[in-house]
Write a protein that holds these residues in place. Structure first.
Motif, PDB file in Angstrom:
ATOM      1  N   ASP A   1      -0.183   6.382  -7.016  1.00 23.97           N
ATOM      2  CA  ASP A   1      -1.394   7.190  -7.054  1.00 23.97           C
ATOM      3  C   ASP A   1      -1.048   8.662  -7.057  1.00 23.97           C
ATOM      4  O   ASP A   1      -1.631   9.451  -7.773  1.00 23.97           O
ATOM      5  CB  ASP A   1      -2.256   6.894  -5.821  1.00 23.97           C
ATOM      6  CG  ASP A   1      -2.675   5.444  -5.805  1.00 23.97           C
ATOM      7  OD1 ASP A   1      -2.679   4.832  -6.879  1.00 23.97           O
ATOM      8  OD2 ASP A   1      -2.972   4.936  -4.723  1.00 23.97           O
TER       9      ASP A   1
ATOM     10  N   MET B   1       1.584   1.564  -3.688  1.00 27.12           N
ATOM     11  CA  MET B   1       0.422   2.049  -4.430  1.00 27.12           C
ATOM     12  C   MET B   1       0.236   3.540  -4.224  1.00 27.12           C
ATOM     13  O   MET B   1      -0.130   4.252  -5.136  1.00 27.12           O
ATOM     14  CB  MET B   1      -0.831   1.281  -4.010  1.00 27.12           C
ATOM     15  CG  MET B   1      -0.831  -0.140  -4.558  1.00 27.12           C
ATOM     16  SD  MET B   1      -2.437  -0.920  -4.459  1.00 27.12           S
ATOM     17  CE  MET B   1      -2.750  -0.825  -2.717  1.00 27.12           C
ATOM     18  N   MET B   2       0.504   4.017  -3.021  1.00 28.01           N
ATOM     19  CA  MET B   2       0.341   5.450  -2.781  1.00 28.01           C
ATOM     20  C   MET B   2       1.344   6.259  -3.587  1.00 28.01           C
ATOM     21  O   MET B   2       1.019   7.324  -4.088  1.00 28.01           O
ATOM     22  CB  MET B   2       0.467   5.754  -1.298  1.00 28.01           C
ATOM     23  CG  MET B   2      -0.779   5.327  -0.551  1.00 28.01           C
ATOM     24  SD  MET B   2      -0.602   5.567   1.197  1.00 28.01           S
ATOM     25  CE  MET B   2      -0.501   7.339   1.267  1.00 28.01           C
TER      26      MET B   2
ATOM     27  N   HIS C   1       0.816  -1.216   0.000  1.00 31.55           N
ATOM     28  CA  HIS C   1       0.000   0.000   0.000  1.00 31.55           C
ATOM     29  C   HIS C   1       0.847   1.262   0.000  1.00 31.55           C
ATOM     30  O   HIS C   1       0.411   2.293  -0.478  1.00 31.55           O
ATOM     31  CB  HIS C   1      -1.095  -0.016   1.072  1.00 31.55           C
ATOM     32  CG  HIS C   1      -0.651   0.237   2.456  1.00 31.55           C
ATOM     33  ND1 HIS C   1      -0.404  -0.761   3.333  1.00 31.55           N
ATOM     34  CD2 HIS C   1      -0.411   1.397   3.112  1.00 31.55           C
ATOM     35  CE1 HIS C   1      -0.043  -0.239   4.489  1.00 31.55           C
ATOM     36  NE2 HIS C   1      -0.028   1.066   4.380  1.00 31.55           N
ATOM     37  N   TYR C   2       2.086   1.154   0.472  1.00 28.10           N
ATOM     38  CA  TYR C   2       2.991   2.302   0.295  1.00 28.10           C
ATOM     39  C   TYR C   2       3.329   2.477  -1.178  1.00 28.10           C
ATOM     40  O   TYR C   2       3.329   3.579  -1.712  1.00 28.10           O
ATOM     41  CB  TYR C   2       4.280   2.110   1.100  1.00 28.10           C
ATOM     42  CG  TYR C   2       4.112   2.413   2.561  1.00 28.10           C
ATOM     43  CD1 TYR C   2       4.097   3.727   3.007  1.00 28.10           C
ATOM     44  CD2 TYR C   2       3.957   1.398   3.488  1.00 28.10           C
ATOM     45  CE1 TYR C   2       3.934   4.018   4.347  1.00 28.10           C
ATOM     46  CE2 TYR C   2       3.791   1.675   4.832  1.00 28.10           C
ATOM     47  CZ  TYR C   2       3.780   2.989   5.256  1.00 28.10           C
ATOM     48  OH  TYR C   2       3.619   3.273   6.570  1.00 28.10           O
TER      49      TYR C   2
END
Lengths: 437, 437
Positions: free
Chosen positions: B380, B376-377, B373-374
């Motif tokens: 993003d 992905m951020m 999720h890091y």
């Protein structure tokens, strides 16, 4: 920030080709301990700057990030290898091993923290080694010393190496301690983002800028002062006497958070600027509106002026303040406000970093404009990446059905994982025929 | 690479707001001596890898860059502070000082080169310090040793710190040397770009992957070998006996150019991969097409299979080769070919860097999905920057009339330099009235 100058990908006279467009990013400065920008989130849990001794905890694991984590455990993780459902399905004995690895990771993170601090020390050491060269540069720029023949020869050799057509200066000219007028103003104006900040009014004041230099903060020092003992650096702008303000040195200080972030890099805490002592009516960060006022008793009119904030390079010394966790929790910021603040913070950190990593170390290249075309290529390259991305319209759409719709983040993902294409049947095939085909 | 997973900015259920979108880049790994990708240009002057002792010369100052320089000296430079026309107008005595500064810069660059090498040494030192922890991790993953109670406790403490709702494992369970099955396959599949490379067929082979580790090359060593004595690093993939190939270790080596680039960072030279000794009919990088063949004499048919290259993680060990300067000069590449090659090279370098900076140091976070999720951020955030850029349609258009039209690069620039707004007239104004308004 990243697109002040762009190479247009469409509508131009010539379509971009590998010959007329930068294919790869020109080398960009990546500092040793280059910090990252912290996340702002409205429901940040925990206190600001709370030390995370293990370095393992998630920094501001709140709001969106919780949500993203939800996705990892949900649909997306199904696509991306084994989800945490896989981990949950493991027998307890294996789960113990996973926890043990996390325990080992805590120690690895401690070493990483130690490593980043040694990196910062190495940066400081080399700033010290560079110091005599910076002082020499300063003396030549400000006419405190004459250039030596050896320096000029080394410079001309570099010029010839770069440009075969360089015409050497006449041999009979004698170096003198006469300086280089408007050196720093010219250098700053050849940095794209700084140039945008400098108004014509500012330029008058910046003609008195005689040096720009870097200093590191010493961690743990001056804990009761404004820097709170945090690590970081400051940029010093030294001015000769001028008609605008009384300060000799204007400082911009960038503080890092004590603990390195998840990735192992320092994270910016905040920036601080010197309060400028403007001479009367000389504040370049203000413009004045003239209004008529009528005295009700005497019926006389008079002119009154009202000071309004205006664009100026000198606003650089009044940096934006990151929102406190309390303000975020209390919802004191509108969404748009927060987004704008975030952009301003990022721009401010980026300019500080550019000064530290590029403009100060290579000031002569900014003065001559040589650095500018590298900077432009960096930006152009970013642009072209973007246009490529836009062409991909065939992305699939996924979103997390289980999430709170207020926090729903639609995710589009470019295709699923590549499927295996299966082996070839082996019957009736002569393996010898397969070779070298 | 930078947009495999995107947060859609439009068409979603909820418009992005600061609450549901990542405002800032999550901390990303910025390595100490993170190298940059060299520029490919078709009319590169000078020889490949020619040492530039001063570190001052422009690397591949050719084609576009010459053109950009033309722009700097042309219209753009007029906007961006003093152009080199300003420098040309300076008296010879001042020009001597500018050349002297270039001479000082040569020395500064030498120090920078020395600094980068010390950075690399520091990286190596910490890899050495991490080694016992990596070995311990390896022993736990592969069931060579049982986890200790202390390790498990430290891990569970980290888990609780991250997630208050974490349920501790039962206290009565006993750690055993039973390993973590498919640890590395799972970890690699939780890296976005690697996951896209791994086919289902590859996954079978990657179940035998028992370790992934980093080694640095020693500069000047093995000069006659494939690495030519260049600095760099290699990623080692260690496999247990498997049905696919005979190699125990597959290596991917990344070489840096000896001289740091313009910005003072190492620049990639090329990558090298181990030749995989595939077992018969097990080459995962090939797929087979079955064709009927008729024997003209006997009129019998038989099936023949033809090997075709196919997508596979294992193509990672056959990296793209950067074009030679000779090939570029001889125009052996079509524009599109060159662009495609450039993209492949960049992707390959990026994956190597991610393995070195993220996956190897934080393998357990990739195994659990926490790292995802890091990552992905990061991606993003890039996306959202792009969409902001698109909104700015009011850019002015400039292009360099003097340039060769074949090389014409239209430049759009977001507004001109900010104009000064002038001071306020001071007559008829009571200065006292201006305060605190």
């Amino acid at each position: 920030m990243s697109s002040n100058v762009q190479i247009s990908g469409s509508g131009g006279i010539t379509a971009p080709t590998p010959q007329n467009t930068p294919l790869t990013q020109a080398p960009i400065a990546l500092g040793l301990s280059r910090p990252t920008v912290p996340d702002i989130s409205e429901d940040n849990e925990g206190e600001a700057g709370a030390a995370d001794e293990s370095g393992e905890g998630l920094q501001s694991l709140a709001g969106l990030e919780h949500h993203m984590l939800g996705m990892v455990q949900g649909k997306l993780a199904d696509l991306l290898g084994k989800s945490s459902g896989y981990i949950e399905s493991l027998p307890v004995e294996v789960k113990l091993n996973v926890e043990a690895l996390k325990g080992v990771q805590v120690k690895q993170n401690e070493l990483q923290n130690q490593y980043k601090r040694e990196c910062l020390e190495l940066e400081k050491k080399y700033l010290g080694l560079q110091k005599p060269l910076y002082e020499r540069r300063n003396a030549i720029i400000n006419g405190k010393a004459a250039a030596t023949t050896a320096e000029i020869e080394a410079g001309e050799q570099a010029s010839i190496k770069e440009d075969e057509d360089y015409t050497p200066l006449p041999k009979d000219s004698t170096p003198a301690a006469n300086g280089i007028p408007e050196f720093w103003l010219t250098a700053l104006r050849n940095h794209i983002a700084l140039n945008e900040m400098i108004t014509d009014r500012d330029a008058e004041a910046l003609k008195s800028l005689v040096d720009v230099r870097l200093e590191y903060l010493t961690e743990g020092e001056n804990k009761s002062g404004k820097t709170l003992g945090k690590p970081g650096f400051k940029i010093l702008f030294e001015f000769s006497k001028n008609a605008f303000f009384d300060n000799e040195i204007l400082e911009k200080t960038y503080l890092y958070q004590e603990e390195v972030g998840y990735s192992g890099d320092f994270v910016y805490d905040r920036a601080l600027g010197t309060k400028i002592k403007w001479k009367e009516d000389k504040d370049l960060t203000k413009e004045f509106e003239i209004k008529k006022q009528r005295n009700k008793n005497t019926n006389r009119t008079r002119l009154v002026r009202k000071a309004l904030p205006t664009d100026s390079f000198f606003n650089f010394f009044s940096p934006p303040e990151p929102p406190t966790d309390e303000a975020l929790e209390n919802g004191e910021f509108e969404d748009e406000e927060l987004e704008e603040l975030e952009e301003k913070l990022e721009e401010d950190y980026q300019i500080g970093e550019d000064l530290k990593e590029k403009v100060i170390p290579r000031a002569v290249d900014y003065f001559t404009g040589k650095a500018l075309h590298y900077d432009m290529m960096d930006e152009d390259d970013d642009e072209f990446d973007d246009e490529d991305d836009e062409d991909e319209d065939d992305d699939e759409h996924f979103h997390d059905d289980d999430s709170d719709s207020d926090n729903d983040v639609p995710v589009r993902r470019r295709g699923g994982p590549t499927k295996g294409r299966g082996g070839a049947p082996q019957a009736n095939v002569n393996p010898e025929e397969c070779k070298n085909q």
